[in-house]
Design an enzyme around this catalytic site. Sequence first.
Site, short mmCIF file in Angstrom:
data_model
loop_
_atom_site.label_atom_id
_atom_site.label_comp_id
_atom_site.label_asym_id
_atom_site.label_seq_id
_atom_site.Cartn_x
_atom_site.Cartn_y
_atom_site.Cartn_z
N LYS A 111 47.78 31.15 45.12
CA LYS A 111 47.32 30.17 46.10
C LYS A 111 46.27 29.26 45.45
O LYS A 111 45.38 29.75 44.74
CB LYS A 111 46.72 30.90 47.31
N SER A 146 47.07 30.19 56.03
CA SER A 146 47.03 29.08 55.10
C SER A 146 47.71 29.35 53.76
O SER A 146 47.83 28.47 52.92
CB SER A 146 45.57 28.68 54.84
N SER A 153 45.56 34.75 57.10
CA SER A 153 46.18 33.73 56.24
C SER A 153 47.16 34.27 55.21
O SER A 153 47.93 33.49 54.64
CB SER A 153 45.08 32.93 55.51
#
Length: 480
Positions: A76, A151, A175
């Site tokens: 990420k 996210s 997330s």
Amino acid sequence: MNGATLSSIAYELRTGRIGAKEFALSTIAATESLACLNAYITFDAERLLEAARRADAVSSQKRLARPLHGVPIAIKDNIDVLGWRTTGGTAALRSYHPRASAPVMRDILAAGALVAGKTNLDELGGGEAGHNRIYGAINNPYRQGFLPGGSSGGVAAAVSARLVPAGLGTDTGGSARNPAALCGIVGYRPTTGSYPHGGTVSVSSTRSTPGPIARTVGDIRLFDAVIKGEPPSTSRAELRGLSIGVPRDFFWEHLDGETSRLCEDALTSLRNAGCRLLEAGIPDVAALSDTATFSIVFYELPRTLSKYLQDGATGVTYDELREKIADPLLASLLASIDKNPAATHASYLKALAARAELKRRFEQYFQGHGLSALVVPCTPLPARPITPDDTVEFEGKRIPALFIYGRNSDASANADLPAITVPIGLTRLGLPVGLEIQGPSGADRRILAIAEAIEELFRGKTPPPSPTCDAQSSPRRRHP
């Protein structure tokens, strides 16, 4: 081979049955053919190939192979990796290159893993839709034009679409778990503090943690062992006689019809497997979690971001970062945060007290009822279409994705519980639904063992997606 598990791929690479360069080439081909998913912010084929060549050179010298030798994984893009930029999905950090890898990445790289690329995310990790206003929306591999969750949506999309066998996201209030659930894979949040922190763009210093995403619980166990520097656990939980809580109040209320159907079917499967299900609520769980969440995030957000910017010598101030926010909801929040009553020190202290009480309520719940775990629908609804304003239709209303997808995962994050989502099936529209297993703080290995046993009950009920890009979709290769 790209559709195989992390564990099997790692074994094939360690034993030399396939070469790292060979696997990297298949990874690159798959990634470029599915560029329309927009899973990556930075993907560098040449860098991955060079890393694979070095891994093969190590193999040719017959040095001791490491657990993740030659395996490409997705990271990420709010986690620092030396040599790669960390954008945090925001304009002010577009050209920022950290001087060191995040502590959690050092363990992963030391285990021999290769970085396939840095994945797309909601700006600053502050959303649940996977829609970035600068780098574009991420597509759910199960259905083009549907959100993947956030996210850590880019990691989830890449793993679900079989571009990589696993990846590392972060989890503040869901997330890592929520996008995994919406993309039909496994997402894990460890007990807060059990993974090394730091070197990440995050909105909370006390709630955020790295969180692995993979296709099986076994792969998560391997990833977890690497990060903790422990031998992988092989213990298996026995479902017969296992006591599991079902907190109907709040968590099981106001669910999408298909989510409810699949999760109720999952409870039936657990009963048939011999689990003892206890339907008992956790008093005031929603109110305590809400009190803790908003003030903790509002108070910690500017301080946590400022510290990251300063410690990393980014050359960017918090005010400069705030002025360039592209996401309307996030920009509005940051613009008003200084005047928000929930962001005061007094409110923060009240929130910490609520959080302490929430932890006590969960501890009482597990101990008082003799429970090993509890189960809840990971998200109240499956993936919905991507919209310009990141709202989703639910119960006849338009609701911001941020406020609905994290509803069931937030309380466990506040209470520092280990939690993992496993796929349990597809809706009639072919969209995945996940069941989340939560356990007592610190019981990480036990929860992973239980999750792996539960996963077996639903094996084959969530077939992998078959994403395709139309002829007009052009690959977008980004370089750091």
